[in-house]
Design an enzyme around this catalytic site. Sequence first.
Site, PDB file in Angstrom:
ATOM      1  N   GLY A  93      14.504  38.695  49.783  1.00 47.77           N
ATOM      2  CA  GLY A  93      15.368  38.423  48.631  1.00 47.77           C
ATOM      3  C   GLY A  93      15.483  36.944  48.370  1.00 47.77           C
ATOM      4  O   GLY A  93      15.152  36.119  49.219  1.00 47.77           O
ATOM      5  N   SER A  98      19.132  30.142  47.628  1.00 43.18           N
ATOM      6  CA  SER A  98      19.029  30.876  48.894  1.00 43.18           C
ATOM      7  C   SER A  98      17.755  31.701  49.001  1.00 43.18           C
ATOM      8  O   SER A  98      17.105  32.008  48.008  1.00 43.18           O
ATOM      9  CB  SER A  98      20.236  31.806  49.049  1.00 43.18           C
ATOM     10  OG  SER A  98      20.178  32.831  48.080  1.00 43.18           O
ATOM     11  N   ASP A 206      33.092  41.868  42.606  1.00 42.78           N
ATOM     12  CA  ASP A 206      31.795  42.310  42.078  1.00 42.78           C
ATOM     13  C   ASP A 206      31.378  43.635  42.709  1.00 42.78           C
ATOM     14  O   ASP A 206      30.224  43.822  43.086  1.00 42.78           O
ATOM     15  CB  ASP A 206      30.728  41.243  42.313  1.00 42.78           C
ATOM     16  CG  ASP A 206      29.483  41.471  41.454  1.00 42.78           C
ATOM     17  OD1 ASP A 206      29.601  42.126  40.393  1.00 42.78           O
ATOM     18  OD2 ASP A 206      28.400  41.017  41.839  1.00 42.78           O
ATOM     19  N   LYS A 208      30.075  47.181  42.790  1.00 43.48           N
ATOM     20  CA  LYS A 208      29.197  48.001  41.951  1.00 43.48           C
ATOM     21  C   LYS A 208      28.249  48.743  42.880  1.00 43.48           C
ATOM     22  O   LYS A 208      28.114  48.388  44.065  1.00 43.48           O
ATOM     23  CB  LYS A 208      28.426  47.124  40.952  1.00 43.48           C
ATOM     24  CG  LYS A 208      27.604  46.009  41.575  1.00 43.48           C
ATOM     25  CD  LYS A 208      26.976  45.148  40.489  1.00 43.48           C
ATOM     26  CE  LYS A 208      26.223  43.967  41.098  1.00 43.48           C
ATOM     27  NZ  LYS A 208      25.623  43.107  40.073  1.00 43.48           N
ATOM     28  N   ASN A 211      25.856  47.047  45.337  1.00 41.89           N
ATOM     29  CA  ASN A 211      26.421  46.329  46.479  1.00 41.89           C
ATOM     30  C   ASN A 211      26.973  47.276  47.548  1.00 41.89           C
ATOM     31  O   ASN A 211      27.666  46.847  48.459  1.00 41.89           O
ATOM     32  CB  ASN A 211      27.518  45.376  46.016  1.00 41.89           C
ATOM     33  CG  ASN A 211      26.958  44.232  45.191  1.00 41.89           C
ATOM     34  OD1 ASN A 211      25.774  43.919  45.285  1.00 41.89           O
ATOM     35  ND2 ASN A 211      27.780  43.603  44.373  1.00 41.89           N
ATOM     36  N   THR A 248      30.261  41.724  36.979  1.00 38.34           N
ATOM     37  CA  THR A 248      29.136  42.336  36.267  1.00 38.34           C
ATOM     38  C   THR A 248      29.713  43.068  35.061  1.00 38.34           C
ATOM     39  O   THR A 248      30.649  43.855  35.222  1.00 38.34           O
ATOM     40  CB  THR A 248      28.376  43.299  37.196  1.00 38.34           C
ATOM     41  OG1 THR A 248      27.864  42.535  38.309  1.00 38.34           O
ATOM     42  CG2 THR A 248      27.221  43.965  36.483  1.00 38.34           C
TER      43      THR A 248
END
Length: 412
Positions: A93, A98, A206, A208, A211, A248
């Site tokens: 990722g 990052s 966040d 959702k 996640n 989001t």
Amino acid sequence: MGCGTSKVLPEPPKDVHLDLVKKVEPYTGYKTDIYKHFIKGDGDAIKSAIPSPPRHTNPHVEQAEPRKNRVAKYRAKFDSRVTAKYDIKALIGRGSFSRVVRVEHKATKQPYAIKLIETKYREGREVCESELCVLRRVRHTNIIQLIEVFETQERVYMVMELATGGELFDRIIAKGSFTERDATRVLQMVLDGVKYLHTLGITHRDLKPENLLYYHPGMDSKIMITDFGLASARKKGDDCLMKTTCGTPEYIAPEILVRKPYTNSVDMWALGVISYILLSGTMPFEDDNRTRLYRQILKGKYSYSGEPWPSVSNLAKDFIDHLLTVDPSDRMTALQALKHPWVVSMAASSSMKNLHRSISQNLLKRASSRCQSTKSAQSTRSSRSTKSNKSRRVRERELRELNLRYQQQYNA
């Protein structure tokens, strides 16, 4: 769930997007490691995590050398303290500041994820500090765990648990059945984690489906809450109100949209949206146009029309209604949600009808629709870019012709 979901980031700092491990392929054991040939250099993407079918011809020797060089170059970026303890396996990722890699502990052979954050940039440093502030405080079975941290002058290496079971809705699609009882099992685990966070004064901001990850591929896997890049931790003495607009779009609570100070109840609104999707595979509020989407959310109007809603119990709908309440003071808290009759009874009084077919069809239809709209948007941008390039080339040609005529006149 779908292609390219956008995220409304906090206003300060701007344009920062740091993703925790959002999706990783199931770990199948280091003896049959599907990632071992796919370590890429910084800036390269993983093309596939599935090994190519065996070839009848011998592989080209000259191709092996550059790959070894790339692997060596990539591993060289890591601090020696990290590589002394962990084997770097694969890049899985990336964010603005990052990289997330899958690693293996040399002594125990246990897989982990390491998030490498560039802290030489102010924005990366600020978000890193915020995320660490949250992760260092939490220890809960349904929340991704920070194992240890290595810090250098320009980078921070966050070693975390590796969730290998995939995203929530990917698992639902892959399953042969899904009932209301299955939904309550999932929501109980998520609510336990959220209640724990809220007790510590932490708001995720966040929540959702993307996640919410399964810890391992097994049927008995727990659900884990991940991605604390937008989380807010209240310090002692602070009031509980937040003012930053972030999240989001489809999951943002009404009070955030009207830029009012808000509390951790925004997480409960997001859980209402997740519950709605969990039982139907559709969104309560959805529109490609951001303004129209926000209008829907502000009105708090949604419907239970279409499949599989006729087969869903009134108790389940009551649970959603008490979360998707525009007035945050009327919204259930995490503790109240855990005590709701539908959750407590594990949907015992509900129909045990298999909702899997309708949910899967709706999820896949939505994913396909979002992919098409993303491709359409990219095509439009490409078309605009092409037109812009053409007009620039025309201007440049006219300028060259003008310059040529000027030189001819000057020479004459």
